[in-house]
Design an enzyme around this catalytic site. Sequence first.
Site, PDB file in Angstrom:
ATOM      1  N   HIS A  39       0.846  -1.200   0.000  1.00  0.00           N
ATOM      2  CA  HIS A  39       0.000   0.000   0.000  1.00  0.00           C
ATOM      3  C   HIS A  39       0.878   1.247   0.000  1.00  0.00           C
ATOM      4  CE1 HIS A  39      -3.405  -2.659   1.684  1.00  0.00           C
ATOM      5  NE2 HIS A  39      -3.520  -2.499   0.372  1.00  0.00           N
ATOM      6  N   GLU A  57       1.807   3.674   3.002  1.00  0.00           N
ATOM      7  CA  GLU A  57       2.291   3.071   4.243  1.00  0.00           C
ATOM      8  C   GLU A  57       3.818   3.096   4.261  1.00  0.00           C
ATOM      9  OE1 GLU A  57      -0.009  -0.607   4.525  1.00  0.00           O
ATOM     10  OE2 GLU A  57      -1.870   0.514   4.228  1.00  0.00           O
ATOM     11  N   HIS A  75       2.418  -3.708   6.892  1.00  0.00           N
ATOM     12  CA  HIS A  75       1.454  -2.644   6.595  1.00  0.00           C
ATOM     13  C   HIS A  75       1.447  -1.672   7.765  1.00  0.00           C
ATOM     14  CE1 HIS A  75      -0.822  -4.426   3.109  1.00  0.00           C
ATOM     15  NE2 HIS A  75      -0.080  -5.462   3.489  1.00  0.00           N
ATOM     16  N   GLU A 119       0.508  -5.089  10.994  1.00  0.00           N
ATOM     17  CA  GLU A 119       0.055  -3.700  10.899  1.00  0.00           C
ATOM     18  C   GLU A 119       0.851  -2.937  11.946  1.00  0.00           C
ATOM     19  OE1 GLU A 119      -2.136  -2.276   8.851  1.00  0.00           O
ATOM     20  OE2 GLU A 119      -3.454  -3.867   8.106  1.00  0.00           O
TER      21      GLU A 119
HETATM   22  O1  LU0 Z   1      -5.241  -4.841   3.170  1.00  0.00           O
HETATM   23  C1  LU0 Z   1      -5.807  -4.411   4.158  1.00  0.00           C
HETATM   24  O2  LU0 Z   1      -6.966  -3.969   4.159  1.00  0.00           O
HETATM   25  C2  LU0 Z   1      -5.044  -4.423   5.478  1.00  0.00           C
HETATM   26  C3  LU0 Z   1      -5.580  -5.521   6.356  1.00  0.00           C
HETATM   27  C4  LU0 Z   1      -5.530  -6.914   5.778  1.00  0.00           C
HETATM   28  C5  LU0 Z   1      -4.132  -7.412   5.677  1.00  0.00           C
HETATM   29  C6  LU0 Z   1      -6.353  -7.850   6.621  1.00  0.00           C
HETATM   30  N1  LU0 Z   1      -5.234  -3.176   6.186  1.00  0.00           N
HETATM   31  S1  LU0 Z   1      -4.566  -1.812   5.587  1.00  0.00           S
HETATM   32  O3  LU0 Z   1      -4.939  -1.688   4.217  1.00  0.00           O
HETATM   33  O4  LU0 Z   1      -5.020  -0.683   6.397  1.00  0.00           O
HETATM   34  N2  LU0 Z   1      -3.000  -1.874   5.717  1.00  0.00           N
HETATM   35 ZN    ZN Z   2      -1.857  -1.798   4.014  1.00  0.00          ZN
END
Ligand code: LU0
Ligand code: ZN
Length: 421
Positions: free
Chosen positions: A181, A184, A310, A383
């Site tokens: 992403h 991030e 992330h 995260e």
């Molecule tokens: O891709 C996402 O939505 C992630 C969470 C998943 C890995 C379950 N959260 S994020 O986009 O906020 N990094």
């Molecule tokens: Zn992410």
Amino acid sequence: MLTRRALIAVAAIAGGALLAAATSPVTAQPQTETVPERGVYTVLDAEDAAERTTVAGSGVDVLGSRDGELTVVASPAQARSLRAGGFSLEQVGDFDAMLADRSGGRSAQGVDEFPAGDENYHTYAELTEELKATERDHADLATLSSVGRSHEDRELHLIKISDNPDIDEDEPEVLFTCNQHAREHLTTEMCLHIVQRFTDGYAEDAAIKKLVDTREILVVPTVNPDGAEYDISEGQYQGWRKNRQNEGTDLNRNWGHQWGCCGGSSDRPSSETYRGPSAFSAPESKALADFVDSRVVGESQQIKAHIDFHTYSELVLWPYGYTDADTGPGMTSAEAQRFQDVGKQLAQTNGYQPQQSSDLYITDGSVNDWMWAEHKILSFTFEMYPSDGIGLDGFYPPDEVIPRETARNDEAVDTLLRAAG
Ligand code: LU0
Ligand code: ZN
Ligand code: CA
Ligand code: CA
Ligand code: CA
């Protein structure tokens, strides 16, 4: 609850149509004078995963989640439809104003630079330079190559760290990936920190030496360089998530296991969770998947464990993301238990909260599901910092936090490297 979901299903369809009208060029809608076009809201009562899936599935941009509260970016129509569905939304601010504010109203030194004050984050050019320097300074420990190229033709760097890095030794391989992403950015620093720690620390630190000698550490510091560069273009943060193919594909919804199966992604190109027209339609996820496929040697996958970094919410997540069930095809209860055991062990080292991915909300086409289902790789999402954030603080913490918040994962990284043995 059922009532709420039934309501929101209807509201979401209406919301989609309204949104399409609201985003047609130039013609400003009257309500946009008071309600921001991209408003940041706290959704107060998304307490269970089904409710969070409903919110995420409504097409809003979910920024973070903690303790039953979601921070989202929503259009006026989306905010209305969520409220009509029974959710309480508190407006935090105007996303675009907050982006401008977070960038300090400071014009950056130029395009493709981080805003003033955040120069310790690495641009793509700086990252590339850093990786080349690592290979130059530690030729005996590191080799720089690539898994392929991005949509805009940037190299997707791969750095391998091991003693004898030029030889494919018969040792567990462990993969770290960052920055699927775009916005991030702290995750790119996380991967770079891993690279620097295992190379610079090798001579002095016996524990690091042992890990480097007995493992092959593979790091892809940015899976989405086009998006990351776009996010810092024009002298201020753009709040960009996806890659830069057409309207952008969410790379973490584009992986080929149960792609688009379960309401955990969108088929609308404008959505922040757009899954793409087909699995692996994005060159970035495709290149990384091809690389992982190529690590099958003599019918045995060499990569044993993986973390995809992330931000934000301080969570350790494991598959499956596409289903609420703890187990599923290709996941026995013993395997689910192992994920839980290792996940909890990792979370103990950094203070994150451990949980199955779908406990957050349903996602389909995520990297973890594919890594496990296709290759039995022990694959986690971290995260990172912060645990929660008002609006944008979550994605754009000041660069002063980089050393602390990347070192915070040292023990987790070491633990996973050992667990891969
Ligand atoms: O891709 C996402 O939505 C992630 C969470 C998943 C890995 C379950 N959260 S994020 O986009 O906020 N990094
Ligand atoms: Zn992410
Ligand atoms: Ca600073
Ligand atoms: Ca090997
Ligand atoms: Ca070795």
